[in-house]
Structures are given as structure tokens and as C-alpha cells.
Design a protein around this motif. Structure first.
Motif, PDB file in Angstrom:
ATOM      1  N   PRO A  50     -15.115  51.620  53.743  1.00  0.00           N
ATOM      2  CA  PRO A  50     -15.173  50.596  54.165  1.00  0.00           C
ATOM      3  C   PRO A  50     -16.261  50.691  55.285  1.00  0.00           C
ATOM      4  O   PRO A  50     -16.373  51.508  55.684  1.00  0.00           O
ATOM      5  CB  PRO A  50     -14.274  50.588  55.374  1.00  0.00           C
ATOM      6  CG  PRO A  50     -13.777  52.029  55.603  1.00  0.00           C
ATOM      7  CD  PRO A  50     -13.716  52.727  54.313  1.00  0.00           C
ATOM      8  N   PRO A  51     -16.879  49.160  55.550  1.00  0.00           N
ATOM      9  CA  PRO A  51     -18.059  49.091  55.958  1.00  0.00           C
ATOM     10  C   PRO A  51     -18.380  49.485  57.678  1.00  0.00           C
ATOM     11  O   PRO A  51     -17.320  49.216  57.646  1.00  0.00           O
ATOM     12  CB  PRO A  51     -18.651  48.029  54.946  1.00  0.00           C
ATOM     13  CG  PRO A  51     -17.430  47.300  54.814  1.00  0.00           C
ATOM     14  CD  PRO A  51     -16.529  48.210  54.198  1.00  0.00           C
ATOM     15  N   ASP A  52     -19.443  49.586  57.837  1.00  0.00           N
ATOM     16  CA  ASP A  52     -19.425  50.140  59.389  1.00  0.00           C
ATOM     17  C   ASP A  52     -19.460  48.532  59.968  1.00  0.00           C
ATOM     18  O   ASP A  52     -19.830  47.808  59.148  1.00  0.00           O
ATOM     19  CB  ASP A  52     -20.643  50.460  60.273  1.00  0.00           C
ATOM     20  CG  ASP A  52     -19.822  52.110  58.583  1.00  0.00           C
ATOM     21  OD1 ASP A  52     -19.241  52.529  59.362  1.00  0.00           O
ATOM     22  OD2 ASP A  52     -20.991  53.221  59.014  1.00  0.00           O
ATOM     23  N   VAL A  74     -18.556  40.747  52.345  1.00  0.00           N
ATOM     24  CA  VAL A  74     -19.376  42.043  51.624  1.00  0.00           C
ATOM     25  C   VAL A  74     -19.124  42.997  50.760  1.00  0.00           C
ATOM     26  O   VAL A  74     -17.891  43.235  49.859  1.00  0.00           O
ATOM     27  CB  VAL A  74     -19.734  42.733  53.233  1.00  0.00           C
ATOM     28  CG1 VAL A  74     -20.506  41.582  54.088  1.00  0.00           C
ATOM     29  CG2 VAL A  74     -18.901  43.714  53.538  1.00  0.00           C
ATOM     30  N   ARG A  75     -19.953  44.048  50.625  1.00  0.00           N
ATOM     31  CA  ARG A  75     -19.184  45.107  50.096  1.00  0.00           C
ATOM     32  C   ARG A  75     -18.817  46.365  50.342  1.00  0.00           C
ATOM     33  O   ARG A  75     -19.735  47.218  51.052  1.00  0.00           O
ATOM     34  CB  ARG A  75     -20.591  45.823  48.536  1.00  0.00           C
ATOM     35  CG  ARG A  75     -20.837  44.481  47.722  1.00  0.00           C
ATOM     36  CD  ARG A  75     -21.977  44.335  46.527  1.00  0.00           C
ATOM     37  NE  ARG A  75     -22.623  42.926  46.275  1.00  0.00           N
ATOM     38  CZ  ARG A  75     -23.497  42.279  45.758  1.00  0.00           C
ATOM     39  NH1 ARG A  75     -24.587  43.480  46.386  1.00  0.00           N
ATOM     40  NH2 ARG A  75     -23.876  41.535  45.577  1.00  0.00           N
ATOM     41  N   PRO A  76     -18.177  46.908  50.027  1.00  0.00           N
ATOM     42  CA  PRO A  76     -17.693  48.522  51.023  1.00  0.00           C
ATOM     43  C   PRO A  76     -19.031  49.542  50.592  1.00  0.00           C
ATOM     44  O   PRO A  76     -19.908  48.926  49.627  1.00  0.00           O
ATOM     45  CB  PRO A  76     -16.555  48.811  49.917  1.00  0.00           C
ATOM     46  CG  PRO A  76     -16.505  48.214  48.715  1.00  0.00           C
ATOM     47  CD  PRO A  76     -17.427  46.923  48.472  1.00  0.00           C
ATOM     48  N   ASN A 124     -11.150  43.744  45.323  1.00  0.00           N
ATOM     49  CA  ASN A 124     -10.464  43.745  46.997  1.00  0.00           C
ATOM     50  C   ASN A 124     -10.561  44.954  48.122  1.00  0.00           C
ATOM     51  O   ASN A 124      -9.206  45.436  47.470  1.00  0.00           O
ATOM     52  CB  ASN A 124      -9.562  42.467  46.962  1.00  0.00           C
ATOM     53  CG  ASN A 124     -10.301  41.857  48.379  1.00  0.00           C
ATOM     54  OD1 ASN A 124     -10.034  43.286  49.114  1.00  0.00           O
ATOM     55  ND2 ASN A 124      -9.044  40.780  48.570  1.00  0.00           N
ATOM     56  N   TYR A 125     -11.230  45.387  48.100  1.00  0.00           N
ATOM     57  CA  TYR A 125     -11.085  46.548  49.255  1.00  0.00           C
ATOM     58  C   TYR A 125     -10.086  46.890  49.889  1.00  0.00           C
ATOM     59  O   TYR A 125      -9.195  47.950  49.841  1.00  0.00           O
ATOM     60  CB  TYR A 125     -12.482  47.024  49.921  1.00  0.00           C
ATOM     61  CG  TYR A 125     -12.629  48.337  50.382  1.00  0.00           C
ATOM     62  CD1 TYR A 125     -12.685  49.737  49.491  1.00  0.00           C
ATOM     63  CD2 TYR A 125     -11.824  48.777  51.411  1.00  0.00           C
ATOM     64  CE1 TYR A 125     -12.138  50.953  50.012  1.00  0.00           C
ATOM     65  CE2 TYR A 125     -11.518  50.324  52.071  1.00  0.00           C
ATOM     66  CZ  TYR A 125     -11.834  50.816  51.535  1.00  0.00           C
ATOM     67  OH  TYR A 125     -11.716  52.921  51.843  1.00  0.00           O
ATOM     68  N   LEU A 126      -9.680  45.697  50.222  1.00  0.00           N
ATOM     69  CA  LEU A 126      -8.623  45.466  51.615  1.00  0.00           C
ATOM     70  C   LEU A 126      -7.307  45.566  50.400  1.00  0.00           C
ATOM     71  O   LEU A 126      -6.055  45.068  51.435  1.00  0.00           O
ATOM     72  CB  LEU A 126      -8.188  44.286  52.713  1.00  0.00           C
ATOM     73  CG  LEU A 126      -9.397  44.733  53.325  1.00  0.00           C
ATOM     74  CD1 LEU A 126      -9.784  44.020  54.559  1.00  0.00           C
ATOM     75  CD2 LEU A 126      -9.619  46.528  53.698  1.00  0.00           C
ATOM     76  N   THR A 139     -15.313  43.907  46.661  1.00  0.00           N
ATOM     77  CA  THR A 139     -16.210  43.395  48.050  1.00  0.00           C
ATOM     78  C   THR A 139     -15.142  43.812  48.818  1.00  0.00           C
ATOM     79  O   THR A 139     -14.294  44.775  48.610  1.00  0.00           O
ATOM     80  CB  THR A 139     -15.354  41.448  47.758  1.00  0.00           C
ATOM     81  OG1 THR A 139     -14.442  42.216  47.522  1.00  0.00           O
ATOM     82  CG2 THR A 139     -16.139  41.141  46.553  1.00  0.00           C
ATOM     83  N   TYR A 140     -15.648  43.938  50.057  1.00  0.00           N
ATOM     84  CA  TYR A 140     -14.494  43.757  51.138  1.00  0.00           C
ATOM     85  C   TYR A 140     -14.683  42.322  51.968  1.00  0.00           C
ATOM     86  O   TYR A 140     -15.359  41.317  52.482  1.00  0.00           O
ATOM     87  CB  TYR A 140     -15.444  44.968  52.105  1.00  0.00           C
ATOM     88  CG  TYR A 140     -14.502  45.378  53.488  1.00  0.00           C
ATOM     89  CD1 TYR A 140     -14.060  46.300  52.931  1.00  0.00           C
ATOM     90  CD2 TYR A 140     -14.574  44.601  54.866  1.00  0.00           C
ATOM     91  CE1 TYR A 140     -13.351  46.991  54.218  1.00  0.00           C
ATOM     92  CE2 TYR A 140     -13.899  45.173  55.496  1.00  0.00           C
ATOM     93  CZ  TYR A 140     -13.162  46.086  55.718  1.00  0.00           C
ATOM     94  OH  TYR A 140     -12.424  46.398  56.647  1.00  0.00           O
ATOM     95  N   PRO A 141     -13.370  41.705  52.256  1.00  0.00           N
ATOM     96  CA  PRO A 141     -13.672  40.802  52.652  1.00  0.00           C
ATOM     97  C   PRO A 141     -13.475  39.979  54.240  1.00  0.00           C
ATOM     98  O   PRO A 141     -13.862  41.306  54.363  1.00  0.00           O
ATOM     99  CB  PRO A 141     -12.113  39.950  52.412  1.00  0.00           C
ATOM    100  CG  PRO A 141     -11.503  41.151  52.162  1.00  0.00           C
ATOM    101  CD  PRO A 141     -12.128  42.556  51.508  1.00  0.00           C
TER     102      PRO A 141
END
Length: 189
Positions: free
Chosen positions: A101-103, A75-77, A163-165, A62-64
């Protein structure tokens, strides 16, 4: 964010391989001893156990934050590699370099439950003996048990940070219980 096909993936509790062995074995020591006291007191022990080998369940990276701007919490990375390559260690429960990371205003491309969490290799063993007291009362028995859970105290990883971050992204965050030992005594009459 509302594409149902995007959420198609492995079930949360899906384990591809599970092998569970249940067994009981009467130990042959002192079983045929000529001395009745030795045979009754030291012989007749039984070993039993449950051994489990299984692959781990699945998790989603996940990307918070509402980076997509659609009112959802995370969202998701972006998926840029295979998250399930490399050895599983405390510092790497999966390959964190497989994500980016997503745009802005996008939801990322990583699918649901594509991260295979660590599996288990668990041995629970018990040794027990039944002492018969039929001279005191017909059918009277005393059973002594010594039981161990995670007998070999093998570290078994369970959770990973998805958690990506997070500073711990990709690292193991928890383990299953360490060895436990318990004793039991039961008198049946």
C-alpha cells in the motif's frame, strides 16, 4: 499525480507475441474409393481452422481512494517486486505480493500497465462438405458445415482483479467463452 512520465508504459492492447494460423485441408478418406456412391457421399470432406497463440494485454494495479490528497479517484500501490513471476492460475493471475500500500499523501511507485494478463491458446475448427446437384440444375450445390469455436474447450483466462484493496486482488475474474458448436446448411443454385 500530474507527472506525464509516470504514465509512460505499455499500451493497453499491446501483445508482444501473436501467432495466427489459417489452414484448410482436404481429407483423403474415401477420395479414391471404387464405389461412386461412397466416393461422392463420404469423400471430399474438408477441414479448416484458425488457431491463435498470443500473450495477454497489460493492466495497471490501482489503490482506490484519494490517499494522495490531490483530488483523483485512485492511485497506484508501491512496487516491491516483479508482478509477472510465478505460474498463472485461477487464484493467481499475477503476483500480488509484488505490491504494497502507498504511504499517506503519496501516489505509489507502480508504473502504468506493468501487469501482463494471461494469454490465449485458441483453436477454431470446421469440417464441411459440398454436394453437387448438377443433374438437377447446372451449378447447384449443397454445403454442410460443422464449426466449433474453442474446439478443445481449453479454459482461457482473460480478466484479473487489479484493485489492491479487493479481496480478489491478483485473482482471475473472467474467462473467454467455452466451446461453441454450430451447424450450417447452404444451398447455392
Amino acid at each position: 499525480s500530474h507527472d506525464l512520465g509516470f504514465d509512460r508504459g505499455n499500451a493497453d492492447l499491446d501483445r508482444r507475441h501473436v501467432l495466427t494460423l489459417n489452414y484448410i485441408y482436404e481429407l483423403p478418406i474415401f477420395k479414391g474409393h471404387s464405389n461412386a456412391f461412397v466416393r461422392q457421399g463420404l469423400g471430399g470432406w474438408q477441414l479448416s481452422g484458425i488457431t491463435t497463440f498470443q500473450t495477454g494485454p497489460w493492466s495497471t494495479a490501482t489503490y482506490p481512494g484519494d490517499i494522495a490528497g490531490v483530488g483523483i479517484g485512485s492511485v497506484r500501490p508501491i512496487l516491491v517486486g516483479d508482478p509477472n513471476t510465478g505460474a498463472t492460475t485461477v487464484d493467481q493471475g499475477f503476483n500480488p505480493a509484488a505490491f504494497a500500500p502507498p504511504d499517506e499523501l503519496t501516489c505509489g511507485t507502480a508504473g502504468r500497465n506493468i501487469i501482463a494478463r494471461p494469454g490465449r491458446n485458441n483453436w477454431n475448427l470446421s469440417i464441411f462438405k459440398v454436394f453437387s446437384f448438377s443433374a438437377l440444375r447446372e451449378g447447384a450445390q449443397l454445403q454442410f458445415r460443422a464449426e466449433t469455436f474453442n474446439t478443445f474447450n481449453h479454459t482461457q483466462f482473460s480478466g484479473v482483479d487489479t484493485n489492491y484493496l479487493s479481496a480478489n486482488f491478483g485473482k482471475v475474474t473472467s474467462t473467454y467463452d467455452a466451446r461453441r458448436i454450430q451447424f450450417g446448411l447452404r444451398f447455392s443454385f
